[in-house]
Design a protein around this motif. Structure first.
Motif, PDB file in Angstrom:
ATOM      1  N   HIS A 152      -6.895  19.825  40.946  1.00  0.00           N
ATOM      2  CA  HIS A 152      -6.116  20.216  42.124  1.00  0.00           C
ATOM      3  C   HIS A 152      -5.891  21.737  42.132  1.00  0.00           C
ATOM      4  O   HIS A 152      -6.060  22.394  43.172  1.00  0.00           O
ATOM      5  N   HIS A 156      -7.200  24.931  44.706  1.00  0.00           N
ATOM      6  CA  HIS A 156      -6.497  26.082  45.279  1.00  0.00           C
ATOM      7  C   HIS A 156      -7.269  27.377  45.014  1.00  0.00           C
ATOM      8  O   HIS A 156      -7.321  28.264  45.875  1.00  0.00           O
ATOM      9  N   SER A 226       1.526  26.097  53.653  1.00  0.00           N
ATOM     10  CA  SER A 226       1.610  25.550  52.303  1.00  0.00           C
ATOM     11  C   SER A 226       1.263  24.063  52.282  1.00  0.00           C
ATOM     12  O   SER A 226       0.496  23.602  51.430  1.00  0.00           O
ATOM     13  N   ARG A 227       1.804  23.307  53.232  1.00  0.00           N
ATOM     14  CA  ARG A 227       1.536  21.864  53.255  1.00  0.00           C
ATOM     15  C   ARG A 227       0.058  21.583  53.529  1.00  0.00           C
ATOM     16  O   ARG A 227      -0.545  20.705  52.917  1.00  0.00           O
ATOM     17  N   GLU A 230      -1.933  22.112  50.380  1.00  0.00           N
ATOM     18  CA  GLU A 230      -1.755  21.062  49.373  1.00  0.00           C
ATOM     19  C   GLU A 230      -2.656  19.869  49.661  1.00  0.00           C
ATOM     20  O   GLU A 230      -3.285  19.313  48.760  1.00  0.00           O
ATOM     21  N   ASP A 234      -5.735  18.514  47.235  1.00  0.00           N
ATOM     22  CA  ASP A 234      -5.854  17.105  46.814  1.00  0.00           C
ATOM     23  C   ASP A 234      -7.265  16.592  47.086  1.00  0.00           C
ATOM     24  O   ASP A 234      -7.875  15.912  46.257  1.00  0.00           O
ATOM     25  N   ILE A 273       2.169  22.219  42.245  1.00  0.00           N
ATOM     26  CA  ILE A 273       1.560  21.018  42.803  1.00  0.00           C
ATOM     27  C   ILE A 273       2.586  20.146  43.517  1.00  0.00           C
ATOM     28  O   ILE A 273       2.265  19.420  44.455  1.00  0.00           O
ATOM     29  N   HIS A 274       3.830  20.210  43.067  1.00  0.00           N
ATOM     30  CA  HIS A 274       4.942  19.523  43.731  1.00  0.00           C
ATOM     31  C   HIS A 274       6.172  20.404  43.612  1.00  0.00           C
ATOM     32  O   HIS A 274       6.258  21.216  42.683  1.00  0.00           O
ATOM     33  N   HIS A 295       6.086  21.310  50.503  1.00  0.00           N
ATOM     34  CA  HIS A 295       4.996  20.403  50.179  1.00  0.00           C
ATOM     35  C   HIS A 295       5.041  19.178  51.098  1.00  0.00           C
ATOM     36  O   HIS A 295       6.124  18.803  51.567  1.00  0.00           O
ATOM     37  N   ARG A 301       0.723  11.902  50.293  1.00  0.00           N
ATOM     38  CA  ARG A 301      -0.403  12.404  49.513  1.00  0.00           C
ATOM     39  C   ARG A 301      -1.016  11.282  48.674  1.00  0.00           C
ATOM     40  O   ARG A 301      -2.243  11.159  48.584  1.00  0.00           O
TER      41      ARG A 301
END
Length: 323
Positions: A152, A156, A226-227, A230, A234, A273-274, A295, A301
């Motif tokens: 993951h 990024h 940002s969301r 993510e 994933d 990551i979270h 997130h 997710r």
């Protein structure tokens, strides 16, 4: 069902639109301050606030671009892994595997002595990137789950999210500084009232509203970027590992923990990551949560990853193929 590559294209388009919105917001904010200070367009000679917006952004960007990863690592008290430690050696091994799978250079690895399970990536490009994981993450993940979390973070890095979020953070900071400067100037008489006497209120009032609401607007845009990234990371992790179920299990374990990561602040929370601050907002669904959370809801997710795993198990192929 949505396949991997369709999700990638959609997430990239979303990020481009949101970054364009940031540029429009900063320019609009600078021009609003200039026009208000001048008492209208007729009195505007030089757009000082607009120029200041770009100057502040440029300075902040240079500092964040070249020193951001080191500042984050230092603020978290992270250290390089000890190869003699079995869990640290396992981290190094899966990182080497994911560097090969993603086709990116090996980043610098760091371990944070913290019981909260989490991980982050930072840097300006794949050649100057770092990945950090907490001791809590190494303690509770099996090898497949750790590999998925590291994948993951490689997502990024390969997708240049680390650079995108650096720019986003600079934009948010620039908007906040401009808005605060304008409010203080207007409050303490820095703007001559005679300059505004000839301006129509219907022209000036929207500008004042924009200045006051711009920090909130910028935060909403930043959280949306940002969301989106993510979800993209994933999907990339599933692509690298061919095992989306492992990341789904890892996220479930991370979500089960309620301990915040020490030393994290709002400016660096989006790198993880979270949500490392364990704010309830990031675990909720609904319009308000979707606007302000750093997130996506972790349940969503996990559901997306489980759908990918289901397609994989049925077809024996990557979810990049037809279901």
């Amino acid at each position: 069902m949505t396949d991997i590559y369709s999700q990638q294209r959609r997430n990239r388009r979303t990020t481009i639109v949101l970054m364009a919105a940031f540029v429009v917001l900063i320019v609009s904010l600078g021009l609003s301050i200039d026009i208000y200070n001048a008492g209208g367009l007729d009195g505007l000679r030089f757009p000082a606030a607009t120029a200041a917006a770009f100057l502040i952004s440029a300075v902040n960007l240079v500092v964040s671009f070249y020193l951001g990863d080191r500042l984050v690592v230092k603020s978290l008290g992270a250290r390089r892994p000890d190869i003699k430690n079995p869990s640290h050696r396992r981290l190094h091994n899966v990182a080497v595997e994911m560097a090969l799978a993603s086709g990116t250079p090996m980043p610098k690895l760091y371990v944070i002595d913290d019981p909260a399970p989490n991980a982050f990536a930072a840097g300006r490009d794949p050649e100057n990137a770092v990945i950090g994981v907490t001791g809590g993450l190494l303690d509770i993940m099996d090898r497949d789950e750790l590999q998925a979390v590291v994948a993951h973070e490689f997502g990024h890095i390969r997708n240049y999210d680390i650079r995108t979020m650096t720019v986003v953070a600079v934009c948010v900071g620039t908007v906040a500084v401009l808005s605060d400067w304008a409010v203080r100037t207007w409050r303490y008489g820095g703007v001559a009232s005679r300059r505004r006497k000839g301006a129509h209120p219907l022209v000036l009032i929207p500008m004042v509203v924009l200045v006051l609401l711009s920090p909130l607007i910028s935060r909403i845009i930043a959280m949306a970027v940002s969301r989106s990234r993510e979800y993209q990371a994933d999907v990339s992790a599933a692509e690298f590992t061919r095992n989306p179920a492992a990341l789904a299990r890892a996220l479930a374990k991370i979500a089960h923990s309620t301990i915040p990561v020490k030393g994290v602040h709002r400016g660096t929370a989006h790198l993880f990551i979270h949500d490392p601050m364990r704010r309830r907002l990031d675990d909720k669904e609904g319009r308000y949560a979707e606007l302000l959370a750093t997130h996506p809801p972790i349940k969503k997710r996990i559901e997306r990853l489980e759908k990918m795993a289901y397609i994989w198990s049925r077809t024996g192929k990557s979810t990049g193929g037809a279901p």
